[in-house]
Enzyme design. Structure first.
Site, PDB file in Angstrom:
ATOM      1  N   ASP A  39       0.844  -1.208   0.266  1.00 20.39           N
ATOM      2  CA  ASP A  39      -0.066   0.026  -0.011  1.00 20.39           C
ATOM      3  C   ASP A  39       0.894   1.317   0.079  1.00 20.39           C
ATOM      4  O   ASP A  39       0.573   2.026   0.736  1.00 20.39           O
ATOM      5  CB  ASP A  39      -1.042   0.086   1.163  1.00 20.39           C
ATOM      6  CG  ASP A  39      -1.758  -1.293   1.479  1.00 20.39           C
ATOM      7  OD1 ASP A  39      -1.903  -1.871   0.283  1.00 20.39           O
ATOM      8  OD2 ASP A  39      -2.003  -1.679   2.710  1.00 20.39           O
ATOM      9  N   GLU A 218     -11.033  -0.281  -4.758  1.00 14.26           N
ATOM     10  CA  GLU A 218     -10.194   0.255  -3.388  1.00 14.26           C
ATOM     11  C   GLU A 218      -9.079   1.133  -3.937  1.00 14.26           C
ATOM     12  O   GLU A 218      -8.560   1.141  -5.172  1.00 14.26           O
ATOM     13  CB  GLU A 218      -9.993  -0.765  -2.224  1.00 14.26           C
ATOM     14  CG  GLU A 218      -9.052  -1.783  -2.831  1.00 14.26           C
ATOM     15  CD  GLU A 218      -8.410  -2.992  -1.906  1.00 14.26           C
ATOM     16  OE1 GLU A 218      -9.453  -2.867  -0.858  1.00 14.26           O
ATOM     17  OE2 GLU A 218      -7.635  -3.516  -1.994  1.00 14.26           O
TER      18      GLU A 218
END
Length: 344
Positions: A39, A218
């Site tokens: 991430d 997402e």
């Protein structure tokens, strides 16, 4: 203002144009740039530093490192800004931190859930911590609060950007009544954790490559280029099926009208078996020392995973250059293989 996932053309040029000597002396980027950091968020701030944060395999803390060069992030010291609490809603998993300068204060968004095991650990909500000083590496960090959205449901991956003088938040959330794991939402901000208007739903996972394993949209990331806003996002399960999609909106259009955003019918970045890069996703954008656009993302270098992909630690931070089509749309190509990165 330059923040993690939005790079306005003028601001980027002003912030990221070094001397010719600096450009020529920039060390070579080697992939993976940072191991076991998923991430990944990397951006170049106006102070000349590259800042990087990301999820750690233990999902228990917020970290930050910085370097004067992109390559230097590989060995830059990493500071722990905050650790999850001993009990309560922020005592379990910590996911997907992002650093932004909001209203003059360094603010880090992150998603967290409670500890204790069972399904309750996935009661994930978005929170923020804030720094009490001008330097995010030396200041003290404390909890600012929880993001307030219309639904008390699973949400994560908040990113903030400024467009035409107005600050926005984009994030992923499960909306009651929609049979998906998460959709993409956008709203202007009144403060770091308060929406200024009802959010607009930008995207729901419906295409076959968005619903493999899980129905997921997402990790939004915004790139402003060529009179358009490009919002990349991640789709499907977090194994080798993970990939990037992209929404596009004219920069002069109303961002809060979902009809102004068009979705790419195919993934714009996906697994490369040839280069042995699997499940590329959760990206951010930055520029190199010469101001050239760089895609930052995580991926594994193997396909077979034992157990739940979320607990496989080897999602590594990677970088590569990309180009633009004649109409100004970014072309990311295929994930490049491990090793020294060729300059764009």
């Amino acid at each position: 203002m330059l923040t993690r996932r939005l790079f306005m053309a003028g601001a980027t040029a002003a912030a990221a144009t070094p001397s010719l000597l600096q450009a020529k002396s920039a060390p070579t980027i080697v992939n993976p740039v940072v191991r076991q950091r998923a991430d990944a968020q990397v951006f170049r701030h106006t102070d000349g530093w590259y800042y990087m944060t990301g999820s750690v395999p233990e999902y228990d803390r917020l970290v930050l490192r910085r370097s004067k060069t992109l390559a230097g992030l590989s060995t830059a010291p990493e500071k722990v800004l905050w650790r999850h609490l001993k009990s309560g809603p922020m005592s379990g998993f910590i996911w997907a931190p992002e650093l932004h300068l909001v209203d003059g204060h360094w603010t880090m968004y992150f998603a967290a859930g409670p500890s204790g095991g069972g399904e309750d650990v996935f009661r994930i909500r978005t929170y923020a911590v804030v720094c009490d000083g001008r330097d995010p590496m030396t200041g003290s960090w404390s909890v600012l609060g929880q993001l307030q959205t219309p639904w008390d449901s699973f949400n994560l991956d908040s990113t903030s950007f400024v467009h035409k003088g107005r600050r926005y938040l984009a994030w992923a959330q499960r909306e009651p009544g929609i049979d998906t794991n998460s959709n993409l939402y956008l709203a202007p901000l009144a403060s770091a954790l308060t929406l200024a208007a009802k959010p607009v739903r930008l995207s729901v996972p419906t295409l076959d490559w968005e619903i493999r394993g899980f129905k997921v949209n997402e990790a939004p990331a915004v790139l402003a280029r060529n009179g358009k806003l490009f919002l990349t996002y991640s789709a499907s399960a977090t194994d080798s099926r993970y990939c990037l999609g992209m929404l596009t909106c004219r920069a002069d259009a109303d961002l809060m009208d979902a009809a102004n955003w068009s979705k790419s019918p195919v993934p714009v970045f996906k697994t490369s078996v040839e280069h042995k890069i699997f499940g590329p996703g959760h990206n951010s954008f930055t520029v190199d020392e010469q101001g050239r656009d760089v895609l930052v993302y995580h991926a594994r270098d193997y396909d077979q995973i034992q157990g739940d992909p979320l607990f496989d630690p080897n999602r590594h931070t990677r970088m590569q250059y990309f180009r633009y089509a004649a109409d100004g749309t970014p072309i990311f190509g295929a994930p490049v293989a491990n090793g020294p990165l060729r300059r764009g």
